[in-house]
Write a protein that holds these residues in place. Structure first.
Motif, mmCIF file in Angstrom:
data_model
loop_
_atom_site.group_PDB
_atom_site.id
_atom_site.type_symbol
_atom_site.label_atom_id
_atom_site.label_comp_id
_atom_site.label_asym_id
_atom_site.label_seq_id
_atom_site.Cartn_x
_atom_site.Cartn_y
_atom_site.Cartn_z
ATOM 1 N N HIS A 59 3.753 7.930 -13.899
ATOM 2 C CA HIS A 59 5.135 8.240 -13.496
ATOM 3 C C HIS A 59 5.166 9.206 -12.320
ATOM 4 C CE1 HIS A 59 7.217 5.897 -16.442
ATOM 5 N NE2 HIS A 59 6.495 6.406 -17.436
ATOM 6 N N ASP A 60 4.229 10.139 -12.317
ATOM 7 C CA ASP A 60 4.175 11.114 -11.232
ATOM 8 C C ASP A 60 3.859 10.424 -9.908
ATOM 9 O OD1 ASP A 60 4.092 13.872 -10.263
ATOM 10 O OD2 ASP A 60 1.971 13.444 -9.908
ATOM 11 N N LYS A 61 2.884 9.540 -9.938
ATOM 12 C CA LYS A 61 2.491 8.839 -8.713
ATOM 13 C C LYS A 61 3.621 7.963 -8.188
ATOM 14 C CE LYS A 61 -1.578 8.487 -6.685
ATOM 15 N NZ LYS A 61 -2.945 8.859 -6.968
ATOM 16 N N ASP A 117 -0.485 10.482 -23.267
ATOM 17 C CA ASP A 117 0.495 11.210 -22.465
ATOM 18 C C ASP A 117 0.028 11.460 -21.041
ATOM 19 O OD1 ASP A 117 2.191 11.230 -24.561
ATOM 20 O OD2 ASP A 117 1.839 13.324 -25.133
ATOM 21 N N HIS A 167 6.637 8.688 -8.291
ATOM 22 C CA HIS A 167 7.777 9.560 -7.995
ATOM 23 C C HIS A 167 8.888 9.399 -9.020
ATOM 24 C CE1 HIS A 167 5.864 10.555 -4.201
ATOM 25 N NE2 HIS A 167 5.633 9.271 -4.045
ATOM 26 N N HIS A 168 8.492 9.151 -10.237
ATOM 27 C CA HIS A 168 9.440 9.074 -11.356
ATOM 28 C C HIS A 168 10.586 8.101 -11.089
ATOM 29 C CE1 HIS A 168 7.312 12.389 -13.306
ATOM 30 N NE2 HIS A 168 7.168 12.857 -12.086
ATOM 31 N N VAL A 169 10.244 6.915 -10.575
ATOM 32 C CA VAL A 169 11.282 5.917 -10.308
ATOM 33 C C VAL A 169 11.880 5.343 -11.596
ATOM 34 C CG1 VAL A 169 10.520 5.210 -8.012
ATOM 35 C CG2 VAL A 169 9.613 4.045 -10.011
ATOM 36 N N GLY A 170 11.243 5.588 -12.717
ATOM 37 C CA GLY A 170 11.799 5.072 -13.969
ATOM 38 C C GLY A 170 11.474 3.603 -14.126
ATOM 39 N N LEU A 188 1.903 10.254 -17.721
ATOM 40 C CA LEU A 188 2.351 11.298 -16.796
ATOM 41 C C LEU A 188 1.840 11.023 -15.385
ATOM 42 C CD1 LEU A 188 4.004 13.858 -17.415
ATOM 43 C CD2 LEU A 188 1.884 15.167 -17.206
ATOM 44 N N GLU A 189 0.569 10.671 -15.298
ATOM 45 C CA GLU A 189 -0.019 10.401 -13.985
ATOM 46 C C GLU A 189 0.663 9.215 -13.312
ATOM 47 O OE1 GLU A 189 -4.224 9.529 -14.007
ATOM 48 O OE2 GLU A 189 -4.167 9.014 -11.879
ATOM 49 N N ARG A 215 9.286 0.682 -16.736
ATOM 50 C CA ARG A 215 8.622 0.503 -18.019
ATOM 51 C C ARG A 215 7.114 0.392 -17.807
ATOM 52 N NH1 ARG A 215 10.948 -3.893 -21.874
ATOM 53 N NH2 ARG A 215 11.685 -4.987 -20.035
#
Ligand SMILES: [Mg+2]
Length: 156
Positions: free
Chosen positions: A101-103, A94, A105-108, A98-99, A110
């Protein structure tokens, strides 16, 4: 962000590479070379399946080397109907996800975590052929002396 030297040495036409090539030119401060010199190269760009629309981008020392550039590149690929994904040697934990997706900017996007396994075999096992790999560490994709590396000008 520091300038990055990208390596690409594929002799066949590769539409996926054109998108990256344009992004590098527009950026202006990154460089593209075709001579294999592991002491100079920051990012390896390896052409793989000519029919795949998947662009597999590494995370550590690839995206993290210039996050803004890669965010722009991901967008550029998407608008041209390519599918950029993240493929990392990190484990499926996790905090890793998390790191990442955070980096980004949660562009979404895979994210494939191979947990140290060679990336090409891992992705093929998932039923995914990759069109283009972008990675700072090519031995993480496939072992030395294989046809993919030879085809991309990497001989050992
Ligand atoms: Mg890396």
């Amino acid at each position: 962000m520091a300038d990055l030297i990208f390596y690409y040495h594929n002799k066949l036409p590769c539409a996926a590479f054109k998108v990256l090539e344009t992004a590098i030119k527009e950026h202006g401060e990154h460089e593209l070379i075709s001579t294999f010199d592991e002491f100079r190269i920051d990012q390896y760009v390896l052409a793989d399946s000519p029919t795949s629309r998947i662009i597999a981008i590494d995370f550590d020392n690839t995206i993290t080397a210039d996050v803004d550039f890669y965010l722009g590149l991901i967008e550029a690929y998407r608008t041209r109907d390519w599918e950029p994904v993240i493929c990392t040697l990190r484990a499926d934990e996790d905090e890793n996800l998390l790191e990442i997706h955070d980096k980004l900017h949660h562009v979404g996007i895979r994210v494939y975590t191979t947990d140290g396994k060679k990336k090409r075999a891992f992705m093929l096992h998932q039923g995914i052929s990759v069109g283009l790999w972008i990675d700072d560490y090519f031995p993480g994709i496939i072992q030395f002396g294989t046809s993919l590396l030879l085809r991309n000008g990497i001989e050992y």
